[in-house]
Design a protein around this motif. Structure first.
Motif, PDB file in Angstrom:
ATOM      1  N   ASN A   1      14.405   7.189 -16.453  1.00  0.00           N
ATOM      2  CA  ASN A   1      14.878   7.034 -15.085  1.00  0.00           C
ATOM      3  C   ASN A   1      14.772   8.313 -14.253  1.00  0.00           C
ATOM      4  N   ALA A   2      14.051   9.300 -14.739  1.00  0.00           N
ATOM      5  CA  ALA A   2      13.917  10.556 -13.994  1.00  0.00           C
ATOM      6  C   ALA A   2      13.077  10.339 -12.736  1.00  0.00           C
ATOM      7  N   PRO A   3      13.432  10.984 -11.607  1.00  0.00           N
ATOM      8  CA  PRO A   3      12.651  10.871 -10.362  1.00  0.00           C
ATOM      9  C   PRO A   3      11.375  11.713 -10.453  1.00  0.00           C
ATOM     10  N   LEU A   4      10.453  11.237 -11.262  1.00  0.00           N
ATOM     11  CA  LEU A   4       9.291  12.044 -11.625  1.00  0.00           C
ATOM     12  C   LEU A   4       8.367  12.321 -10.443  1.00  0.00           C
ATOM     13  N   GLN A   5       8.100  11.290  -9.622  1.00  0.00           N
ATOM     14  CA  GLN A   5       7.141  11.488  -8.527  1.00  0.00           C
ATOM     15  C   GLN A   5       7.592  12.567  -7.554  1.00  0.00           C
ATOM     16  N   ASN A   6       8.863  12.562  -7.166  1.00  0.00           N
ATOM     17  CA  ASN A   6       9.357  13.577  -6.231  1.00  0.00           C
ATOM     18  C   ASN A   6       9.218  14.973  -6.822  1.00  0.00           C
ATOM     19  N   ALA A   7       9.556  15.105  -8.101  1.00  0.00           N
ATOM     20  CA  ALA A   7       9.454  16.413  -8.749  1.00  0.00           C
ATOM     21  C   ALA A   7       7.999  16.874  -8.845  1.00  0.00           C
ATOM     22  N   LEU A   8       7.101  15.955  -9.167  1.00  0.00           N
ATOM     23  CA  LEU A   8       5.684  16.309  -9.248  1.00  0.00           C
ATOM     24  C   LEU A   8       5.135  16.728  -7.888  1.00  0.00           C
ATOM     25  N   SER A   9       5.557  16.028  -6.833  1.00  0.00           N
ATOM     26  CA  SER A   9       5.106  16.375  -5.484  1.00  0.00           C
ATOM     27  C   SER A   9       5.539  17.792  -5.118  1.00  0.00           C
ATOM     28  N   ARG A  10       6.808  18.125  -5.393  1.00  0.00           N
ATOM     29  CA  ARG A  10       7.303  19.469  -5.083  1.00  0.00           C
ATOM     30  C   ARG A  10       6.593  20.520  -5.937  1.00  0.00           C
ATOM     31  N   TRP A  11       6.350  20.168  -7.184  1.00  0.00           N
ATOM     32  CA  TRP A  11       5.680  21.093  -8.103  1.00  0.00           C
ATOM     33  C   TRP A  11       4.263  21.413  -7.619  1.00  0.00           C
ATOM     34  N   ALA A  12       3.495  20.354  -7.292  1.00  0.00           N
ATOM     35  CA  ALA A  12       2.113  20.567  -6.845  1.00  0.00           C
ATOM     36  C   ALA A  12       2.069  21.304  -5.515  1.00  0.00           C
ATOM     37  N   ALA A  13       3.028  21.009  -4.624  1.00  0.00           N
ATOM     38  CA  ALA A  13       3.037  21.655  -3.307  1.00  0.00           C
ATOM     39  C   ALA A  13       3.376  23.141  -3.401  1.00  0.00           C
ATOM     40  N   GLY A  14       3.976  23.563  -4.510  1.00  0.00           N
ATOM     41  CA  GLY A  14       4.384  24.954  -4.644  1.00  0.00           C
ATOM     42  C   GLY A  14       3.291  25.881  -5.105  1.00  0.00           C
ATOM     43  N   VAL A  15       2.102  25.353  -5.356  1.00  0.00           N
ATOM     44  CA  VAL A  15       0.987  26.178  -5.828  1.00  0.00           C
ATOM     45  C   VAL A  15      -0.191  26.037  -4.871  1.00  0.00           C
ATOM     46  N   ARG A  16      -0.727  27.161  -4.461  1.00  0.00           N
ATOM     47  CA  ARG A  16      -1.892  27.164  -3.578  1.00  0.00           C
ATOM     48  C   ARG A  16      -3.159  27.152  -4.430  1.00  0.00           C
ATOM     49  N   LEU A  17      -3.908  26.082  -4.345  1.00  0.00           N
ATOM     50  CA  LEU A  17      -5.095  25.928  -5.176  1.00  0.00           C
ATOM     51  C   LEU A  17      -6.317  26.551  -4.509  1.00  0.00           C
ATOM     52  N   PRO A  18      -7.219  27.154  -5.273  1.00  0.00           N
ATOM     53  CA  PRO A  18      -8.507  27.576  -4.715  1.00  0.00           C
ATOM     54  C   PRO A  18      -9.251  26.372  -4.150  1.00  0.00           C
ATOM     55  N   LYS A  19     -10.103  26.617  -3.177  1.00  0.00           N
ATOM     56  CA  LYS A  19     -10.799  25.511  -2.513  1.00  0.00           C
ATOM     57  C   LYS A  19     -11.685  24.714  -3.472  1.00  0.00           C
ATOM     58  N   ASN A  20     -12.173  25.372  -4.505  1.00  0.00           N
ATOM     59  CA  ASN A  20     -13.092  24.674  -5.409  1.00  0.00           C
ATOM     60  C   ASN A  20     -12.391  24.064  -6.617  1.00  0.00           C
TER      61      ASN A  20
ATOM     62  N   LEU B   1       0.831  -1.208   0.000  1.00  0.00           N
ATOM     63  CA  LEU B   1       0.000   0.000   0.000  1.00  0.00           C
ATOM     64  C   LEU B   1       0.864   1.257   0.000  1.00  0.00           C
ATOM     65  N   ALA B   2       1.924   1.238   0.805  1.00  0.00           N
ATOM     66  CA  ALA B   2       2.803   2.406   0.868  1.00  0.00           C
ATOM     67  C   ALA B   2       3.505   2.641  -0.465  1.00  0.00           C
ATOM     68  N   ARG B   3       3.943   1.562  -1.109  1.00  0.00           N
ATOM     69  CA  ARG B   3       4.659   1.698  -2.373  1.00  0.00           C
ATOM     70  C   ARG B   3       3.726   2.164  -3.498  1.00  0.00           C
ATOM     71  N   VAL B   4       2.511   1.625  -3.529  1.00  0.00           N
ATOM     72  CA  VAL B   4       1.548   2.066  -4.536  1.00  0.00           C
ATOM     73  C   VAL B   4       1.189   3.536  -4.307  1.00  0.00           C
ATOM     74  N   GLY B   5       0.983   3.902  -3.030  1.00  0.00           N
ATOM     75  CA  GLY B   5       0.674   5.288  -2.725  1.00  0.00           C
ATOM     76  C   GLY B   5       1.781   6.228  -3.170  1.00  0.00           C
ATOM     77  N   ALA B   6       3.030   5.830  -2.951  1.00  0.00           N
ATOM     78  CA  ALA B   6       4.163   6.665  -3.343  1.00  0.00           C
ATOM     79  C   ALA B   6       4.278   6.758  -4.862  1.00  0.00           C
ATOM     80  N   TYR B   7       4.030   5.651  -5.564  1.00  0.00           N
ATOM     81  CA  TYR B   7       4.171   5.647  -7.021  1.00  0.00           C
ATOM     82  C   TYR B   7       3.067   6.459  -7.690  1.00  0.00           C
ATOM     83  N   THR B   8       1.835   6.282  -7.210  1.00  0.00           N
ATOM     84  CA  THR B   8       0.697   6.960  -7.840  1.00  0.00           C
ATOM     85  C   THR B   8       0.420   8.326  -7.233  1.00  0.00           C
TER      86      THR B   8
END
Length: 742
Positions: A710-729, A97-104
């Motif tokens: 072989n790019a570390p895509l998930q880590n980069a995507l996580s940092r990218w998404a965390a850098g933007v504050r989304l509207p609640k809706n 579960l942890a590995r699937v959560g990290a990958y997806t």
């Protein structure tokens, strides 16, 4: 999906048992960003225990995930309410579960919800009234009573509650209760959850051909080693792949381990269950949308306790709590239905390989037309490969021909060529069956007003509504919304000017009935059956020869065996080649080869005729030539040059919300803040309106990320998404390895 959180570190190095009052971390199914600390209850608890814990005024489901973090006033810590009477989660399942959560990039609470999708897990053991087939004579036959008896005969290994049986058959509970006094139906007290009947791994199977026997020996050896491996079992349609991998199942059961067989379509389960029962003397557990809620709970608990040796299921069966999983078979591994497109976005084929690697199990990927991802893994030496080159018994591969529709002079309202009509007539006269295939549900994909040009669209989606004439409704295939077919144009109010454009399976059926008035015709489309049982019954009738002409959608391409079917006619072989999907060629090749494979699976040789406007297209030529290896090599080279999967990585990002301005601004903010992705050399395309820009009233904007293999895509995507504050809706959804781009 919210912002991704990192993999939770499993506390497997700790003492698994916690005494009363010890602070433990509990992962709940609630949308929280971390496990919560609770005190161990009376008698203590251990890692993996499923528990109920207080959260505010409610009690919620959770799992003991490790030692508590502390760092707060411990006097305020609340205790675990109770430990559920179910087997604890195994360490390999927690890791999975942890590995699937990290990958997806899925939050862990959502992963736990996916792994506990069974009702009544928190309920204590109890008895219940169940209803099964009796031996008494049925009192005064009625249609409703006959349907009850037929349903119970079809499911001899299942026990229904009164409500479940009534809903399954479509009768009132009084009908069933009235059949009890005579003994036609038995009413018994039973524990809520029973073990499944024992499967005998030593029962004899069918006689295998030489290449089947060789493949069977190799798979048995892989299972017997009790080490991880993945093997592609590639065999032409009708080559007996099922019998081969059932031998691997037998080896797995003999080792005392559990086996899982994933199927792409619920309609396949009935025939497959019969084959398993014939091979092992009893039916296995089932897990799919057609199973009752009571049976789902039983399967979940018995899988966890070891009371189910084998599970046949849809993709979510991969997340059941197996005690000792030794084999995973992914049948028709190329099928797109293995990709979950809502909620947790995962590919069951790929996650099967991950799960097996964590529990030292064997994976068998079975297909006549494997996915390019699987083919590439074989070429790279990651997977083994076994081939079945010929059909089982006297059957041979069908002859395949293209019908050039450019030379036909068909009127606009006809879709079956004269050559195909003649071929069908020949089969009808010989008492053989024909299949006409078109990959479109409904009557017509578009309804247009000939007075003003208006096309009827969904009120909630940017999609045209599909006419379903048999149901007398218009339907949106994106959100499921339906409405009555209007008699006047909704735009200009003109009467009698609405016209269907293009054929669907129902319109094709209309033409077939007109052309072949004396033939028995059956239409196979998921829209036309109210229950899985009704669909299975229709498939059985066809297999038994009770139909002259079968008209079907993609449903008919998935593993069905119709012994008397000798002709397949594909109405629009070019349909899948349209659009910009990077997998368009691959999917067209797979679908055409699979559909053609329905013909000539017994003694009589079959023929497959493909109507096409592009007979010179490389994909059509590859289909006709049967040069599968040549096709895969060409397709692989093109993908390599483009740097796309399986030789590169991709992620789809969808932003959606009710306000187009908010969604567009959020997408723009993301596009301007791509530094985390630039650091790994990834490219960002977009934002742009999604191909279907509004679904269920939500506007949708897409971005596409492309990176090296072989790019570390998930880590980069996580940092990218965390850098933007989304509207609640506004909702952000990240799809790793997207299979569709709608």
């Amino acid at each position: 999906m919210g912002r991704a959180n990192p993999v939770l570190k499993l506390a497997m190095t700790q003492d698994h048992h916690f005494t009363k009052g010890t602070l433990v971390a509990v992962l709940t199914t609630e949308p929280l960003d971390r496990p919560l600390d609770y005190k161990a209850p009376e008698g203590g608890c251990q890692i993996g225990d499923f528990v109920q814990v207080p959260l505010g005024p409610r009690k919620v489901l959770g799992c003991v995930w490790g030692k508590g973090r502390g760092g707060f006033d411990l006097s305020k810590a609340r205790a675990i309410s109770n430990i559920l009477d179910v087997a604890p989660m195994t360490p390999d399942m927690m890791s999975f579960l942890a590995r699937v959560g990290a990958y997806t990039l899925t939050p862990m609470p959502a992963m736990l919800r996916l792994a506990t999708r069974a009702p009544g897990l928190v309920d204590p053991p109890s008895m219940r009234k169940v209803y099964t087939l009796g031996t008494g004579e049925m009192p005064r036959e009625t249609d409703a009573r006959r349907r009850v008896i037929a349903a119970l005969k079809d499911t001899p290994n299942l026990a229904f509650t009164l409500k479940e049986l009534a809903e399954h058959v479509g009768v009132g509970t009084a009908v069933i209760k009235g059949m009890v006094p005579s003994g036609a139906v038995l009413e018994q007290d039973s524990p809520r959850d029973l073990e499944f009947p024992h499967l005998d791994p030593h029962a004899s199977g069918k006689t295998l051909s030489d290449d089947q026997a060789a493949a069977s020996t190799a798979l048995r050896a892989a299972v017997a080693s009790e080490t991880y491996s993945t093997t592609l079992l590639k065999g032409v349609t009708g080559s007996g792949k099922t019998e081969v991998y059932l031998e691997a199942v037998a080896e797995c059961l003999a080792k005392g381990r559990q086996a899982l067989v994933l199927l792409p379509e619920i309609a396949l389960t009935s025939e497959f269950l019969d084959r398993v029962e014939e091979r092992f003397g009893a039916k296995p557990a089932e897990w799919h949308s057609g199973v009752t809620m009571t049976e789902r709970r039983r399967v979940w608990k018995m899988v966890g306790s070891g009371g189910a040796q084998m599970v046949i299921g849809a993709r979510s069966a991969l997340f059941l709590p197996y005690r000792n999983l030794g084999l995973i078979v992914v049948d028709e591994e190329h099928d797109t239905s293995y990709k979950q497109e809502e909620g947790v976005l995962y590919n069951a084929r790929d996650m099967s390989v991950l799960r097996a690697s964590l529990c030292s199990a064997t994976v068998v990927l079975a297909s006549a037309t494997p996915s390019l991802e699987t083919w590439a893994n074989v070429e790279a030496g990651k997977y083994k490969r076994l081939d079945l080159q010929s059909r089982y018994g006297p059957a041979v591969m069908p002859e395949m021909k293209a019908l050039d529709m450019r030379t036909e002079k068909l009127p606009a309202t006809r879709f079956i060529s004269d050559q195909l009509v003649a071929a069908v007539n020949e089969r009808v006269e010989r008492g053989e069956q024909s299949l006409l295939f078109i990959n479109r549900r409904g009557y017509a994909p578009v309804t247009i007003c000939r007075a003003c040009g208006f096309q009827i669209a969904c009120d909630h989606c940017d999609a045209r509504m599909v006419e379903h004439r048999f149901l007398k409704r218009l339907m949106c295939h994106q959100c499921g919304e339906t409405k009555e077919m209007p008699t006047t144009c909704p735009s200009c109010k003109a009467e009698g000017r609405l016209a269907p454009v293009g054929p669907g399976v129902e319109r094709l059926a209309e033409e077939v009935i007109e052309k072949f008035p004396d033939a028995k015709v059956a239409v196979l489309s998921s829209d036309l059956f109210g229950s899985a049982r009704a669909l299975k019954e229709q498939i059985k009738l066809i297999a038994n020869g009770d139909t002259d002409i079968v008209i079907g959608t993609q449903l008919v391409a998935k593993g069905h065996n119709f012994p008397n079917l000798t002709l397949v006619g594909v109405i629009d072989a070019d349909l899948g080649l349209q659009g910009s999907d990077l997998r368009a060629a691959e999917r067209t090749f797979q679908l055409m080869r699979q559909v053609a494979g329905r013909a000539g699976r017994a003694e009589k040789r079959g023929t497959a005729l493909m109507q096409t406007y592009q007979p010179e297209h490389p994909v059509i030529r590859a289909i006709l030539a049967g040069d599968e290896e040549g096709f895969w090599k060409t397709e692989a080279e093109e993908r390599k040059m483009a740097g796309v999967p399986p030789y590169g990585r991709m992620a789809g990002i969808i932003l959606s919300g009710p306000d187009l301005g908010d969604v567009t601004r959020a997408a723009g903010d993301l596009a301007r803040n791509t530094m985390p992705l630039q650091k790994i050399g990834a490219m960002v395309f977009g934002p742009a309106p999604a191909p279907i820009a509004r679904v269920r009233g939500k506007h949708r904007v897409r971005l596409l990320v492309k990176a090296e293999k072989n790019a570390p895509l998930q880590n980069a995507l996580s940092r990218w998404a965390a850098g933007v504050r989304l509207p609640k809706n506004v909702r952000l959804q990240i799809d790793i390895d997207p299979q569709s781009f709608w």
